[in-house]
Design a protein around this motif. Structure first.
Motif, PDB file in Angstrom:
ATOM      1  N   MET A 186       0.843  -1.201   0.000  1.00 21.44           N
ATOM      2  CA  MET A 186       0.000   0.000   0.000  1.00 21.44           C
ATOM      3  C   MET A 186       0.877   1.249   0.000  1.00 21.44           C
ATOM      4  O   MET A 186       1.755   1.396   0.837  1.00 21.44           O
ATOM      5  N   ARG A 187       0.616   2.135  -0.947  1.00 24.00           N
ATOM      6  CA  ARG A 187       1.341   3.399  -0.977  1.00 24.00           C
ATOM      7  C   ARG A 187       0.714   4.368   0.017  1.00 24.00           C
ATOM      8  O   ARG A 187      -0.497   4.369   0.234  1.00 24.00           O
ATOM      9  N   ASP A 239      -1.732   9.553   4.950  1.00 27.91           N
ATOM     10  CA  ASP A 239      -2.654   9.554   3.811  1.00 27.91           C
ATOM     11  C   ASP A 239      -2.395   8.317   2.972  1.00 27.91           C
ATOM     12  O   ASP A 239      -1.306   8.166   2.400  1.00 27.91           O
ATOM     13  N   THR A 240      -3.364   7.411   2.909  1.00 30.80           N
ATOM     14  CA  THR A 240      -3.204   6.172   2.161  1.00 30.80           C
ATOM     15  C   THR A 240      -4.274   6.069   1.073  1.00 30.80           C
ATOM     16  O   THR A 240      -5.173   6.908   0.973  1.00 30.80           O
ATOM     17  N   GLU A 241      -4.171   5.007   0.264  1.00 29.56           N
ATOM     18  CA  GLU A 241      -5.168   4.766  -0.775  1.00 29.56           C
ATOM     19  C   GLU A 241      -6.534   4.477  -0.184  1.00 29.56           C
ATOM     20  O   GLU A 241      -7.560   4.618  -0.860  1.00 29.56           O
ATOM     21  N   ARG A 242      -6.574   4.071   1.092  1.00 31.36           N
ATOM     22  CA  ARG A 242      -7.824   3.637   1.717  1.00 31.36           C
ATOM     23  C   ARG A 242      -8.412   4.678   2.674  1.00 31.36           C
ATOM     24  O   ARG A 242      -9.542   4.515   3.128  1.00 31.36           O
ATOM     25  N   GLY A 243      -7.649   5.710   3.009  1.00 27.66           N
ATOM     26  CA  GLY A 243      -8.174   6.705   3.926  1.00 27.66           C
ATOM     27  C   GLY A 243      -7.098   7.590   4.515  1.00 27.66           C
ATOM     28  O   GLY A 243      -5.908   7.452   4.203  1.00 27.66           O
ATOM     29  N   ARG A 244      -7.531   8.522   5.373  1.00 30.03           N
ATOM     30  CA  ARG A 244      -6.621   9.497   6.000  1.00 30.03           C
ATOM     31  C   ARG A 244      -6.777   9.405   7.518  1.00 30.03           C
ATOM     32  O   ARG A 244      -7.894   9.444   8.046  1.00 30.03           O
ATOM     33  N   ASP A 260      -8.272  19.903   2.720  1.00 35.87           N
ATOM     34  CA  ASP A 260      -8.457  19.590   1.311  1.00 35.87           C
ATOM     35  C   ASP A 260      -9.370  18.387   1.096  1.00 35.87           C
ATOM     36  O   ASP A 260     -10.142  18.329   0.134  1.00 35.87           O
ATOM     37  N   ARG A 261      -9.286  17.402   1.993  1.00 34.90           N
ATOM     38  CA  ARG A 261     -10.152  16.218   1.954  1.00 34.90           C
ATOM     39  C   ARG A 261     -10.485  15.818   3.381  1.00 34.90           C
ATOM     40  O   ARG A 261      -9.723  16.097   4.303  1.00 34.90           O
ATOM     41  N   PRO A 262     -11.595  15.125   3.591  1.00 37.72           N
ATOM     42  CA  PRO A 262     -11.956  14.742   4.963  1.00 37.72           C
ATOM     43  C   PRO A 262     -10.922  13.809   5.587  1.00 37.72           C
ATOM     44  O   PRO A 262     -10.299  12.995   4.908  1.00 37.72           O
ATOM     45  N   VAL A 263     -10.747  13.932   6.892  1.00 38.38           N
ATOM     46  CA  VAL A 263      -9.938  13.006   7.685  1.00 38.38           C
ATOM     47  C   VAL A 263     -10.872  11.915   8.196  1.00 38.38           C
ATOM     48  O   VAL A 263     -11.936  12.197   8.745  1.00 38.38           O
ATOM     49  N   ASP A 264     -10.496  10.648   7.977  1.00 37.08           N
ATOM     50  CA  ASP A 264     -11.380   9.534   8.335  1.00 37.08           C
ATOM     51  C   ASP A 264     -11.356   9.215   9.824  1.00 37.08           C
ATOM     52  O   ASP A 264     -12.348   8.708  10.363  1.00 37.08           O
ATOM     53  N   ALA A 265     -10.222   9.467  10.485  1.00 40.28           N
ATOM     54  CA  ALA A 265     -10.118   9.158  11.913  1.00 40.28           C
ATOM     55  C   ALA A 265      -8.946   9.910  12.513  1.00 40.28           C
ATOM     56  O   ALA A 265      -7.994  10.291  11.810  1.00 40.28           O
ATOM     57  N   ILE A 278      -5.738  -2.931  15.926  1.00 43.23           N
ATOM     58  CA  ILE A 278      -7.023  -2.642  15.295  1.00 43.23           C
ATOM     59  C   ILE A 278      -6.795  -2.519  13.797  1.00 43.23           C
ATOM     60  O   ILE A 278      -5.660  -2.356  13.333  1.00 43.23           O
ATOM     61  N   GLU A 279      -7.873  -2.592  13.039  1.00 40.12           N
ATOM     62  CA  GLU A 279      -7.851  -2.298  11.607  1.00 40.12           C
ATOM     63  C   GLU A 279      -8.482  -0.927  11.409  1.00 40.12           C
ATOM     64  O   GLU A 279      -9.570  -0.650  11.908  1.00 40.12           O
ATOM     65  N   LEU A 280      -7.789  -0.056  10.671  1.00 35.16           N
ATOM     66  CA  LEU A 280      -8.280   1.292  10.444  1.00 35.16           C
ATOM     67  C   LEU A 280      -7.790   1.791   9.096  1.00 35.16           C
ATOM     68  O   LEU A 280      -6.585   1.716   8.813  1.00 35.16           O
ATOM     69  N   ALA A 281      -8.706   2.269   8.272  1.00 35.70           N
ATOM     70  CA  ALA A 281      -8.377   2.795   6.945  1.00 35.70           C
ATOM     71  C   ALA A 281      -7.540   1.806   6.139  1.00 35.70           C
ATOM     72  O   ALA A 281      -6.599   2.182   5.445  1.00 35.70           O
ATOM     73  N   GLY A 282      -7.885   0.520   6.251  1.00 37.07           N
ATOM     74  CA  GLY A 282      -7.187  -0.505   5.496  1.00 37.07           C
ATOM     75  C   GLY A 282      -5.825  -0.865   6.041  1.00 37.07           C
ATOM     76  O   GLY A 282      -5.076  -1.601   5.391  1.00 37.07           O
ATOM     77  N   MET A 283      -5.485  -0.373   7.239  1.00 37.61           N
ATOM     78  CA  MET A 283      -4.177  -0.642   7.835  1.00 37.61           C
ATOM     79  C   MET A 283      -4.344  -1.398   9.143  1.00 37.61           C
ATOM     80  O   MET A 283      -5.317  -1.179   9.870  1.00 37.61           O
ATOM     81  N   ARG A 284      -3.366  -2.229   9.445  1.00 33.00           N
ATOM     82  CA  ARG A 284      -3.292  -2.820  10.777  1.00 33.00           C
ATOM     83  C   ARG A 284      -2.446  -1.901  11.648  1.00 33.00           C
ATOM     84  O   ARG A 284      -1.297  -1.587  11.307  1.00 33.00           O
ATOM     85  N   ILE A 285      -3.028  -1.464  12.755  1.00 37.89           N
ATOM     86  CA  ILE A 285      -2.323  -0.584  13.692  1.00 37.89           C
ATOM     87  C   ILE A 285      -2.127  -1.341  14.991  1.00 37.89           C
ATOM     88  O   ILE A 285      -3.090  -1.800  15.610  1.00 37.89           O
TER      89      ILE A 285
END
Length: 351
Positions: free
Chosen positions: A1-2, A22-27, A49-54, A102-109
């Motif tokens: 994932m970029r 900022d990823t392909e799946r969310g911010r 510029d764009r919404p923040v998802d979390a 947790i999983e968030l915006a397509g990432m494992r944190i």
């Protein structure tokens, strides 16, 4: 994932923490820091510029959570349970584990306790070879635990103390030498106050604490053992200030309104010396400059050797020191070698 990491604030100086991933799946915004002192500029703008998802909060100190009012209504705010208790009403709260994932915006944190404050955590993102953000951390606390992190190729590490490297044992010894007369220690109730109380109890010094610190102590007694270093929960359970504040050899004062009228009176009478042990807001700086108080550091951030130790543990190939001035490149290069990463812009591409 970029992905792209933008260090909105906290890179290149002691400034509030705010980092945008900022990823392909969310911010995801990491921390929403406010200024350490009233009247100072925050120094960063909400990314509009764009919404923040979390939003993910590392811990509840003002330079990491003080701009929580900027978060748009409905935006999820992730924080551990002890930190979540400090969030204002109306925030869309989601619990972050003290040690888990947790999983968030397509990432494992992944998270682990950072040894700096109650409920404070480091964050590890499963991007590329791993992205690690320490928040504020300490490897020396005898109260809060530090959980071992997984490997990360890029490490963004708290370097609030710069190249300072005095161990906590020396800090304690220096402070102990000064406690030969009645002493006031203004301290954060949620941080070093209770670590100091345990230390004073062990040293056999007659101590006490104000109502703010007492309230925090009672709160800590209700929390699970996993929040603390091994054996600390039992010691906290038996801890209680043995004397009244004005009768103590050492008084721990954590009032958010300042030192408070009782302590101000004792200071005016010259009965107590005042020793600050951490960050100095304007009033404290003035006290020290006028000779009305002294300052001796009690470590709550990493020494530079701790920075190296954590970088080694992470097997990091790139290390970005945060929350510190970086004008003197050579000492940092000598400390971290080729791992030192100081990008020319506060933006890093990840893949």
């Amino acid at each position: 994932m970029r992905a792209q990491l933008s260090m909105l604030s906290g890179y290149g100086g002691k400034a509030p923490a705010a980092l945008l991933l900022d990823t392909e799946r969310g911010r995801v915004l990491l921390d929403v820091g406010g200024p350490l002192e009233a009247g100072l500029e925050r120094g960063w703008l909400w990314p509009g510029d764009r919404p923040v998802d979390a939003v993910v909060i590392s811990h509840d100190h003002v330079d990491h959570i003080g701009a929580i009012d900027l978060v748009p209504a409905g935006t999820p705010v992730y924080a551990t349970a002890p930190v979540g208790a400090a969030l204002p009403d109306g925030v869309t709260y989601r619990e972050l584990p003290l040690n888990g994932e947790i999983e968030l915006a397509g990432m494992r944190i992944r998270t682990g306790q950072a040894g700096h404050s109650l409920g404070g955590v480091w964050l590890h993102f499963d991007i590329g070879g791993g992205l690690f953000y320490s928040g504020d951390f300490s490897l020396e606390s005898t109260l809060f635990r530090f959980d071992a992190p997984p490997v990360a190729e890029l490490a963004l590490l708290d370097a609030s103390y710069g190249l300072y490297d005095q161990p906590q044992s020396q800090c304690r010894a220096g402070l102990l030498e000064r406690l030969n007369r009645p002493t006031l220690l203004p301290v954060p109730a949620s941080g070093r106050a209770l670590e100091m109380a345990l230390w004073l109890e062990e040293a056999g010094i007659r101590w006490s604490m104000d109502a703010t610190c007492r309230s925090q102590l009672e709160r800590l007694k209700t929390l699970p053992q996993a929040c603390f270093q091994p054996g600390v929960a039992g010691r906290l359970a038996g801890l209680g200030a043995p004397v009244e504040l004005e009768q103590a050899q050492v008084a721990l004062v954590g009032s958010p309104e300042g030192i408070g009228p009782l302590i101000e009176e004792l200071m005016t009478q010259g009965q107590h010396q005042v020793i600050y042990t951490g960050y100095l807001p304007p009033k404290a700086r003035g006290d020290v400059e006028r000779g009305d108080a002294d300052w001796l550091r009690w470590n709550v951030h990493p020494r530079c050797s701790d920075l190296v130790r954590l970088a080694d543990q992470l097997k990091a190939r790139r290390v970005v020191p945060l929350f510190t001035a970086l004008e003197a490149h050579e000492p940092w290069r000598a400390l971290l070698g080729d791992r030192l990463f100081m990008p020319n812009t506060p933006s890093i591409l990840l893949s």
